[in-house]
Design a protein around this motif. Structure first.
Motif, mmCIF file in Angstrom:
data_model
loop_
_atom_site.group_PDB
_atom_site.id
_atom_site.type_symbol
_atom_site.label_atom_id
_atom_site.label_comp_id
_atom_site.label_asym_id
_atom_site.label_seq_id
_atom_site.Cartn_x
_atom_site.Cartn_y
_atom_site.Cartn_z
ATOM 1 N N ALA A 124 -13.407 12.254 -11.721
ATOM 2 C CA ALA A 124 -14.468 13.371 -11.247
ATOM 3 C C ALA A 124 -14.271 14.703 -12.309
ATOM 4 O O ALA A 124 -14.844 15.482 -12.644
ATOM 5 N N TYR A 125 -13.060 15.012 -11.893
ATOM 6 C CA TYR A 125 -12.504 16.158 -12.540
ATOM 7 C C TYR A 125 -12.737 16.158 -14.306
ATOM 8 O O TYR A 125 -13.392 17.315 -15.131
ATOM 9 N N LEU A 126 -12.660 14.916 -14.788
ATOM 10 C CA LEU A 126 -12.698 14.806 -16.240
ATOM 11 C C LEU A 126 -14.324 15.001 -16.404
ATOM 12 O O LEU A 126 -14.656 15.749 -17.572
ATOM 13 N N ARG A 127 -14.915 14.472 -15.576
ATOM 14 C CA ARG A 127 -16.634 14.668 -16.008
ATOM 15 C C ARG A 127 -17.030 16.120 -15.810
ATOM 16 O O ARG A 127 -17.878 16.389 -16.541
ATOM 17 N N ARG A 128 -16.491 16.993 -14.731
ATOM 18 C CA ARG A 128 -16.753 18.280 -14.594
ATOM 19 C C ARG A 128 -16.211 19.002 -15.868
ATOM 20 O O ARG A 128 -17.096 19.784 -16.585
ATOM 21 N N GLN A 129 -15.006 18.675 -16.404
ATOM 22 C CA GLN A 129 -14.664 19.236 -17.751
ATOM 23 C C GLN A 129 -15.488 19.116 -18.793
ATOM 24 O O GLN A 129 -15.813 19.822 -19.567
ATOM 25 N N VAL A 130 -16.017 17.656 -19.083
ATOM 26 C CA VAL A 130 -16.829 17.235 -20.051
ATOM 27 C C VAL A 130 -18.298 18.365 -20.175
ATOM 28 O O VAL A 130 -18.526 18.851 -20.763
ATOM 29 N N ARG A 131 -18.857 18.333 -18.711
ATOM 30 C CA ARG A 131 -19.970 19.186 -18.734
ATOM 31 C C ARG A 131 -19.839 20.685 -19.000
ATOM 32 O O ARG A 131 -20.659 21.349 -19.620
ATOM 33 N N THR A 132 -18.558 21.314 -18.591
ATOM 34 C CA THR A 132 -18.276 22.572 -18.973
ATOM 35 C C THR A 132 -18.269 22.677 -20.363
ATOM 36 O O THR A 132 -18.476 23.542 -21.043
ATOM 37 N N TYR A 133 -17.334 21.731 -20.917
ATOM 38 C CA TYR A 133 -17.275 21.774 -22.506
ATOM 39 C C TYR A 133 -18.681 21.816 -23.122
ATOM 40 O O TYR A 133 -19.185 22.592 -24.267
ATOM 41 N N ILE A 134 -19.661 20.799 -22.778
ATOM 42 C CA ILE A 134 -20.883 20.787 -23.535
ATOM 43 C C ILE A 134 -21.884 22.023 -23.264
ATOM 44 O O ILE A 134 -22.557 22.518 -24.111
ATOM 45 N N ARG A 135 -21.496 22.738 -22.056
ATOM 46 C CA ARG A 135 -22.219 23.897 -21.969
ATOM 47 C C ARG A 135 -21.713 25.208 -22.626
ATOM 48 O O ARG A 135 -22.254 26.358 -22.886
ATOM 49 N N SER A 136 -20.543 25.058 -23.140
ATOM 50 C CA SER A 136 -19.768 26.158 -23.681
ATOM 51 C C SER A 136 -19.705 26.342 -25.029
ATOM 52 O O SER A 136 -19.176 27.310 -25.606
ATOM 53 N N GLY A 137 -20.810 25.492 -25.740
ATOM 54 C CA GLY A 137 -20.647 26.008 -27.186
ATOM 55 C C GLY A 137 -21.416 25.180 -28.053
ATOM 56 O O GLY A 137 -22.158 24.205 -27.495
ATOM 57 N N PRO A 138 -20.964 25.236 -29.364
ATOM 58 C CA PRO A 138 -21.750 24.377 -30.481
ATOM 59 C C PRO A 138 -21.832 22.821 -30.142
ATOM 60 O O PRO A 138 -20.684 22.589 -29.752
ATOM 61 N N SER A 139 -22.659 22.255 -30.523
ATOM 62 C CA SER A 139 -22.506 20.689 -30.520
ATOM 63 C C SER A 139 -21.628 20.275 -31.723
ATOM 64 O O SER A 139 -21.382 21.076 -32.693
ATOM 65 N N VAL A 140 -21.319 18.965 -31.745
ATOM 66 C CA VAL A 140 -20.317 18.422 -32.738
ATOM 67 C C VAL A 140 -20.741 18.594 -34.077
ATOM 68 O O VAL A 140 -20.368 18.895 -35.046
ATOM 69 N N ASP A 141 -22.361 18.437 -34.247
ATOM 70 C CA ASP A 141 -22.934 18.472 -35.635
ATOM 71 C C ASP A 141 -22.885 20.044 -35.955
ATOM 72 O O ASP A 141 -22.664 20.252 -37.045
ATOM 73 N N GLU A 142 -23.267 20.823 -35.221
ATOM 74 C CA GLU A 142 -23.082 22.521 -35.576
ATOM 75 C C GLU A 142 -21.466 22.739 -35.859
ATOM 76 O O GLU A 142 -21.360 23.542 -36.997
ATOM 77 N N ARG A 143 -20.555 22.162 -35.051
ATOM 78 C CA ARG A 143 -19.207 22.607 -35.570
ATOM 79 C C ARG A 143 -18.837 21.957 -36.852
ATOM 80 O O ARG A 143 -18.145 22.643 -37.488
ATOM 81 N N HIS A 144 -19.207 20.859 -36.957
ATOM 82 C CA HIS A 144 -18.972 19.870 -38.394
ATOM 83 C C HIS A 144 -19.666 20.772 -39.679
ATOM 84 O O HIS A 144 -18.984 21.085 -40.715
ATOM 85 N N ALA A 145 -20.976 21.198 -39.353
ATOM 86 C CA ALA A 145 -21.564 22.048 -40.392
ATOM 87 C C ALA A 145 -20.738 23.348 -40.572
ATOM 88 O O ALA A 145 -20.684 23.763 -41.882
ATOM 89 N N ARG A 146 -20.316 23.906 -39.527
ATOM 90 C CA ARG A 146 -19.786 25.391 -39.792
ATOM 91 C C ARG A 146 -18.164 25.050 -40.502
ATOM 92 O O ARG A 146 -17.816 25.910 -41.409
ATOM 93 N N SER A 147 -17.694 24.049 -39.990
ATOM 94 C CA SER A 147 -16.314 23.778 -40.653
ATOM 95 C C SER A 147 -16.374 23.466 -42.316
ATOM 96 O O SER A 147 -15.644 23.747 -43.069
ATOM 97 N N SER A 148 -17.383 22.896 -42.375
ATOM 98 C CA SER A 148 -17.838 22.436 -44.047
ATOM 99 C C SER A 148 -18.090 23.710 -44.626
ATOM 100 O O SER A 148 -17.652 23.778 -45.997
ATOM 101 N N ARG A 149 -18.995 24.487 -44.209
ATOM 102 C CA ARG A 149 -19.380 25.966 -45.012
ATOM 103 C C ARG A 149 -18.003 26.668 -45.006
ATOM 104 O O ARG A 149 -17.826 27.375 -46.174
ATOM 105 N N LEU A 150 -17.204 26.668 -43.982
ATOM 106 C CA LEU A 150 -15.998 27.314 -44.246
ATOM 107 C C LEU A 150 -15.097 26.707 -45.107
ATOM 108 O O LEU A 150 -14.473 27.586 -46.048
ATOM 109 N N ALA A 151 -14.750 25.502 -45.350
ATOM 110 C CA ALA A 151 -14.113 24.716 -46.311
ATOM 111 C C ALA A 151 -14.497 24.956 -47.644
ATOM 112 O O ALA A 151 -13.852 25.219 -48.656
ATOM 113 N N ASP A 152 -15.906 25.171 -47.673
ATOM 114 C CA ASP A 152 -16.577 25.193 -49.105
ATOM 115 C C ASP A 152 -16.175 26.741 -49.587
ATOM 116 O O ASP A 152 -15.790 27.253 -50.704
ATOM 117 N N ARG A 153 -16.497 27.648 -48.685
ATOM 118 C CA ARG A 153 -15.945 29.096 -48.885
ATOM 119 C C ARG A 153 -14.605 29.372 -49.288
ATOM 120 O O ARG A 153 -14.284 30.113 -50.502
#
Length: 136
Positions: free
Chosen positions: A103-132
């Motif tokens: 139950a603690y783990l599920r709460r943490q996952v929900r908090t994580y998902i609400r807390s920022g960009p999706s995995v696709d958005e993070r990967h796109a950002r990381s790629s842009r930074l690596a290219d730069r």
């Protein structure tokens, strides 16, 4: 082992858990090489020394997590002062999660998902930074 956590494959993908796992295992291996009695302690958000904690966070930050996601993923993988042992310790010690731990783990996952960009958005950002960085 992951099957017993209650996490779905979508959760694992969104958390980018394999990349975080690689980072944290490399930190544990480094601690072991330096003679740590408990290498897993080197990745805990609270028990690790300041330099170790900062290095771990910096390495995880390279995966594109928001600050809030970074705190959550560090807690999920490394443990917390609330008694959560962390997925790496659970894995290493091959112990089942209790119902409250799942139950603690599920709460943490929900908090994580609400807390920022999706995995696709993070990967796109990381790629842009690596290219730069390659261009500079």
């Amino acid at each position: 082992m992951i099957a017993h956590t209650g996490l779905t494959s979508d959760d694992l993908t969104e958390l980018d858990i394999l990349a975080a796992f690689d980072v944290l295992v490399s930190r544990c291996e480094e601690a072991r090489r330096h003679g740590a009695a408990d290498p897993l302690r080197s990745i805990t958000p609270r028990e690790a020394g300041g330099n170790s904690r900062q290095t771990t966070r910096a390495m995880l930050a390279q995966l594109g997590y928001s600050r809030a996601q970074l705190r959550v993923i560090h807690r999920i993988m490394g443990g917390s002062t609330s008694g959560w042992p962390g997925l790496l310790r659970v894995f290493v010690e091959d112990r089942p999660l209790t119902k409250p731990q799942r139950a603690y783990l599920r709460r943490q996952v929900r908090t994580y998902i609400r807390s920022g960009p999706s995995v696709d958005e993070r990967h796109a950002r990381s790629s842009r930074l690596a290219d730069r960085d390659r261009i500079a």
